[in-house]
Motif scaffolding. Structure first.
Motif, PDB file in Angstrom:
ATOM      1  N   CYS B  33       0.844  -1.208   0.000  1.00  0.00           N
ATOM      2  CA  CYS B  33       0.000   0.000   0.000  1.00  0.00           C
ATOM      3  C   CYS B  33       0.874   1.250   0.000  1.00  0.00           C
ATOM      4  O   CYS B  33       0.607   2.206  -0.725  1.00  0.00           O
ATOM      5  CB  CYS B  33      -0.903   0.026   1.235  1.00  0.00           C
ATOM      6  N   MET B  34       1.928   1.216   0.815  1.00  0.00           N
ATOM      7  CA  MET B  34       2.776   2.400   0.929  1.00  0.00           C
ATOM      8  C   MET B  34       3.521   2.663  -0.394  1.00  0.00           C
ATOM      9  O   MET B  34       3.554   3.791  -0.874  1.00  0.00           O
ATOM     10  CB  MET B  34       3.782   2.216   2.058  1.00  0.00           C
ATOM     11  N   LEU B  35       4.069   1.601  -0.986  1.00  0.00           N
ATOM     12  CA  LEU B  35       4.810   1.771  -2.245  1.00  0.00           C
ATOM     13  C   LEU B  35       3.894   2.302  -3.342  1.00  0.00           C
ATOM     14  O   LEU B  35       4.260   3.198  -4.100  1.00  0.00           O
ATOM     15  CB  LEU B  35       5.421   0.427  -2.683  1.00  0.00           C
ATOM     16  N   ARG B  36       2.688   1.760  -3.407  1.00  0.00           N
ATOM     17  CA  ARG B  36       1.763   2.235  -4.444  1.00  0.00           C
ATOM     18  C   ARG B  36       1.374   3.697  -4.176  1.00  0.00           C
ATOM     19  O   ARG B  36       1.246   4.481  -5.113  1.00  0.00           O
ATOM     20  CB  ARG B  36       0.512   1.362  -4.489  1.00  0.00           C
ATOM     21  N   LEU B  38       3.216   5.917  -2.848  1.00  0.00           N
ATOM     22  CA  LEU B  38       4.343   6.768  -3.256  1.00  0.00           C
ATOM     23  C   LEU B  38       4.290   7.035  -4.763  1.00  0.00           C
ATOM     24  O   LEU B  38       4.515   8.155  -5.215  1.00  0.00           O
ATOM     25  CB  LEU B  38       5.684   6.112  -2.892  1.00  0.00           C
ATOM     26  N   VAL B  39       3.974   5.979  -5.532  1.00  0.00           N
ATOM     27  CA  VAL B  39       3.861   6.153  -6.986  1.00  0.00           C
ATOM     28  C   VAL B  39       2.700   7.091  -7.301  1.00  0.00           C
ATOM     29  O   VAL B  39       2.817   7.975  -8.154  1.00  0.00           O
ATOM     30  CB  VAL B  39       3.649   4.785  -7.671  1.00  0.00           C
ATOM     31  N   VAL B  40       1.596   6.890  -6.585  1.00  0.00           N
ATOM     32  CA  VAL B  40       0.426   7.755  -6.789  1.00  0.00           C
ATOM     33  C   VAL B  40       0.803   9.201  -6.480  1.00  0.00           C
ATOM     34  O   VAL B  40       0.431  10.125  -7.200  1.00  0.00           O
ATOM     35  CB  VAL B  40      -0.750   7.286  -5.899  1.00  0.00           C
ATOM     36  N   ALA B  41       1.618   9.383  -5.408  1.00  0.00           N
ATOM     37  CA  ALA B  41       2.039  10.733  -5.022  1.00  0.00           C
ATOM     38  C   ALA B  41       2.894  11.360  -6.112  1.00  0.00           C
ATOM     39  O   ALA B  41       2.734  12.526  -6.455  1.00  0.00           O
ATOM     40  CB  ALA B  41       2.807  10.683  -3.710  1.00  0.00           C
ATOM     41  N   SER B 253       9.603  11.119 -14.737  1.00  0.00           N
ATOM     42  CA  SER B 253      10.596  10.327 -15.461  1.00  0.00           C
ATOM     43  C   SER B 253      12.022  10.718 -15.070  1.00  0.00           C
ATOM     44  O   SER B 253      12.947   9.937 -15.220  1.00  0.00           O
ATOM     45  CB  SER B 253      10.404  10.470 -16.974  1.00  0.00           C
ATOM     46  N   MET B 254      12.194  11.955 -14.539  1.00  0.00           N
ATOM     47  CA  MET B 254      13.537  12.393 -14.122  1.00  0.00           C
ATOM     48  C   MET B 254      14.096  11.512 -13.007  1.00  0.00           C
ATOM     49  O   MET B 254      15.297  11.310 -12.908  1.00  0.00           O
ATOM     50  CB  MET B 254      13.485  13.830 -13.603  1.00  0.00           C
ATOM     51  N   VAL B 255      13.214  11.016 -12.141  1.00  0.00           N
ATOM     52  CA  VAL B 255      13.703  10.183 -11.034  1.00  0.00           C
ATOM     53  C   VAL B 255      13.775   8.715 -11.436  1.00  0.00           C
ATOM     54  O   VAL B 255      13.892   7.831 -10.605  1.00  0.00           O
ATOM     55  CB  VAL B 255      12.822  10.336  -9.764  1.00  0.00           C
ATOM     56  N   GLY B 256      13.723   8.474 -12.754  1.00  0.00           N
ATOM     57  CA  GLY B 256      13.843   7.106 -13.240  1.00  0.00           C
ATOM     58  C   GLY B 256      12.476   6.469 -13.351  1.00  0.00           C
ATOM     59  O   GLY B 256      11.453   7.093 -13.051  1.00  0.00           O
ATOM     60  N   ASN B 257      12.460   5.195 -13.761  1.00  0.00           N
ATOM     61  CA  ASN B 257      11.188   4.498 -13.924  1.00  0.00           C
ATOM     62  C   ASN B 257      10.721   3.983 -12.564  1.00  0.00           C
ATOM     63  O   ASN B 257      10.765   2.791 -12.273  1.00  0.00           O
ATOM     64  CB  ASN B 257      11.343   3.359 -14.932  1.00  0.00           C
ATOM     65  N   VAL B 258      10.311   4.941 -11.747  1.00  0.00           N
ATOM     66  CA  VAL B 258       9.933   4.595 -10.368  1.00  0.00           C
ATOM     67  C   VAL B 258       8.800   3.568 -10.324  1.00  0.00           C
ATOM     68  O   VAL B 258       8.879   2.587  -9.583  1.00  0.00           O
ATOM     69  CB  VAL B 258       9.549   5.867  -9.575  1.00  0.00           C
ATOM     70  N   PRO B 259       7.742   3.756 -11.122  1.00  0.00           N
ATOM     71  CA  PRO B 259       6.667   2.759 -11.063  1.00  0.00           C
ATOM     72  C   PRO B 259       7.172   1.336 -11.311  1.00  0.00           C
ATOM     73  O   PRO B 259       6.743   0.395 -10.661  1.00  0.00           O
ATOM     74  CB  PRO B 259       5.689   3.200 -12.150  1.00  0.00           C
ATOM     75  N   PHE B 343       7.176  13.658  -1.256  1.00  0.00           N
ATOM     76  CA  PHE B 343       5.995  13.087  -1.908  1.00  0.00           C
ATOM     77  C   PHE B 343       4.770  13.864  -1.450  1.00  0.00           C
ATOM     78  O   PHE B 343       3.998  13.387  -0.619  1.00  0.00           O
ATOM     79  CB  PHE B 343       5.856  11.602  -1.548  1.00  0.00           C
ATOM     80  N   PRO B 344       4.596  15.083  -2.006  1.00  0.00           N
ATOM     81  CA  PRO B 344       3.548  15.957  -1.502  1.00  0.00           C
ATOM     82  C   PRO B 344       2.134  15.369  -1.594  1.00  0.00           C
ATOM     83  O   PRO B 344       1.333  15.618  -0.779  1.00  0.00           O
ATOM     84  CB  PRO B 344       3.674  17.208  -2.356  1.00  0.00           C
TER      85      PRO B 344
END
Lengths: 239, 388
Positions: B33-36, B38-41, B253-259, B343-344
């Protein structure tokens, strides 16, 4: 003449052991009347337990016809056979076979969960069955909190809870001391006499067999002789 | 019901094993849940982007400024209603370590460009009236315990401040974002103050990093973007005009392919927990083999015995999985506060909760299906012969 409660006609049962075919029941023919108490005796390997399992629908014959309580067991599928077992047969095993995580009352109630009875009715039936076997007040005990004799009496209460026509007992006194064994045999005799249950009991013990009205001897998978006990032995005196 | 009681009792029979399995499920589902979230953020800006907002930046790089003279030319393109200069400031608070974003903007245009910036204390008029006035997000104000009227000093890392006091801003308004397109951790201040100060300290007129545009509601975005780019095809500085969503996607995309990384980590966690649950349920099956035979002997069907095994798996995984999901939701405010600057938009969304719930049920089903099928196929006689 009324239909027999149990009728085995040319029943064969074979097992494969190490590439060898072992014939345990070899064209067995047998009829048992309703409301009688039978003892099934014979040497080891004569097919007693196998026959009991076939009659109870726990296993299937390779050949032949087995009609129990009016049902030809070969005609029943797996689910129908389970439902038929729940309604018609009660089992009492040598090792008691109680569910260790359930209390005595819950163990007895177990087969009743398969009936349309309400929760209260199930509880009442289970309490009555426990009272009948003399275990009133032990309802909340787990199997490990009971003696062997008491465990076997819970198993008998479970077997009769749904009021089946046939009780099948496989060496029910095999793991019990003399006193407990005598109590269990008293109970089975009483169920036969008072409640007219048809009982088939596998035993090696001549004293146990003496409590039945008929003793069926099996030999090498075939019917040997049938002995009638003129007057089944009286209940053992309680010490 | 005895059947459900039976399932509960079996779980309670091996308390330590059950607790450990449930505990690992709690951790796994919490992590997922937390990782997802973060991606949502990270993706919040993209999701919240409006179709009628366009962003103009240098075709070379976001780090190359555009001349201010472009503003009037762009504004003249048909269909553009608002244009706002937008310059990354990159200052640091002299005492606070936590970083936050600051932008020099055309303050009069900001509310027209971003109606999602809802002022909750003070007003834009108050900001306009004060040369050093600024508007800050409520989250930011809470983080540093800033109040309306308070002066915020900043050290310019790109643009040195005026001699003496350096950059000084006065909080004249506090906003609350009404959409994920706006970050609640930002400080906006007057372009004029920025420009005058840079001219006096650096001796140059500053350029602007980007121009944010708002178009008419029925305008053709593609045509407008094309027209804006065409204006500067021959220089002096070529531009790219993209939708706000495309612009925001650059940062993700600057922080890489985070998803992808998050999905890979989450997938790994999920596989590990599925294997652990399958192992637990297979052990449970072996221990309950004899009892399964008893149940069948007293009249339970193959299907109902299999159902009990499946129910046990679902209960075990449900307790752990939903525990983890609840933990993720309960910890949301704390994590949002802790991760706010990075992660605002951190939020455990309803979609995440649904996905995690579906995963929990799937783990329960997968872990229970093999023991259930084995229980179904079990021959009574063999089961009764087995010893626990």
């Amino acid at each position: 003449m009324s239909e027999p409660m149990i009728a085995a006609r040319r029943v064969f049962k074979r097992y494969q052991r190490g590439g060898e075919t072992l014939t345990v029941l070899d064209g067995l023919d047998l009829e048992m009347e309703e409301g009688r108490f039978y003892a099934l005796m014979g040497p080891s390997g004569s097919g007693k337990t196998t026959l009991l399992n076939l009659i109870g629908g726990l296993d299937q014959a390779d050949e032949g016809e087995l009609v129990v309580a009016g049902a030809n067991l070969a005609d029943l599928g797996s689910a129908d056979l389970a439902r038929w077992r729940a309604a018609n047969v009660g089992f009492v095993f040598q090792g008691f076979n109680l569910i260790p995580v359930l209390t005595a009352l819950e163990n007895v109630e177990l087969p009743l969960t398969l009936t349309p009875l309400s929760k209260k009715e199930r509880r009442d039936h289970a309490r009555f069955a426990l009272k009948l076997v003399g275990l009133e007040g032990r309802e909340d005990h787990r199997p490990q909190q009971l003696s062997g004799g008491q465990e076997q009496r819970v198993a008998i209460a479970r077997a009769i809870a749904s009021d089946p026509k046939v009780l099948l007992a496989d060496e029910p006194t095999g793991d019990l001391d003399r006193k407990s064994a005598s109590d269990v045999l008293d109970l089975l005799a009483r169920l036969n006499e008072e409640f007219k249950k048809t009982i088939l009991m596998v035993t090696h013990d001549p004293f146990a067999a003496a409590r039945a009205s008929l003793v069926v001897h099996l030999d090498k998978g075939q019917l040997g002789r049938i002995e009638r006990n003129a007057a089944p032995a009286a209940p053992a005196a309680r010490s | 019901m005895v059947s459900f009681k039976l399932v509960r009792r079996y779980l309670g029979k091996h308390k330590v094993r059950s607790i450990l399995t449930i505990g690992s499920l709690v951790v796994a589902l919490f992590l997922l849940c937390m990782l997802r979230s973060l991606v949502v953020a990270l993706d919040a800006g993209v999701r919240g982007a409006k179709r009628d907002r366009l962003v103009v930046q240098s075709a070379v790089s976001l780090f190359v400024d555009l001349p201010q003279s472009y503003q009037s030319k762009i504004a003249a393109v048909e269909g553009i209603e608002t244009i706002c200069k937008w310059q990354w400031f990159g200052g640091r608070h002299p005492t606070e370590e936590a970083f936050f974003a600051q932008f020099a903007v055309d303050m009069s245009e900001l509310p027209k460009l971003y109606p999602e910036i809802a002022i909750v204390e003070g007003s834009f008029a108050d900001v306009a009236a004060e040369r050093r006035g600024c508007v800050v997000g409520r989250t930011l104000a809470k983080t540093f315990n800033w109040q309306l009227g308070q002066t915020v000093p900043l050290l310019g890392t790109i643009f040195p401040g005026p001699p003496g006091d350096g950059w000084q801003f006065t909080i004249k308004a506090i906003y609350e974002p009404t959409s994920s397109a706006v970050d609640g951790n930002t400080l906006f201040f007057h372009w004029d103050y920025f420009e005058e100060t840079v001219e006096s300290t650096m001796g140059m007129t500053p350029g602007t990093g980007t121009y944010f545009l708002r178009t008419a509601p029925d305008a053709d975005q593609v045509a407008i973007a094309g027209a804006v780019e065409q204006l500067f095809d021959n220089g002096p500085q070529r531009v790219t005009c993209s939708t706000e969503a495309e612009f925001q996607a650059q940062f993700v995309s600057m922080v890489g392919n985070v998803p992808f990384f998050v999905a890979a980590i989450g997938g790994g966690v999920l596989i590990a927990i599925v294997l652990a649950c399958i192992n637990t349920m297979l052990m449970a099956f072996r221990e309950q083999l004899h009892d399964a035979g008893i149940l069948k002997a007293v009249g339970f069907t193959d299907g109902s015995v299999a159902g009990l095994m499946l129910a046990e798996s679902l209960l075990l995984c449900g307790l752990g999985g939903f525990g983890g999901i609840a933990l993720a939701k309960l910890s949301e405010p704390g994590l949002r506060a802790a991760l706010g600057s990075m992660f605002p938009g951190y939020e455990v969304t309803g979609e995440t909760l649904l996905l995690a719930s579906a995963l929990t049920l799937a783990v329960g089903l997968v872990a229970g299906v093999v023991p259930a099928l084995r229980a179904r196929a079990l021959r009574v006689v063999e089961a009764l012969r087995s010893v626990e």
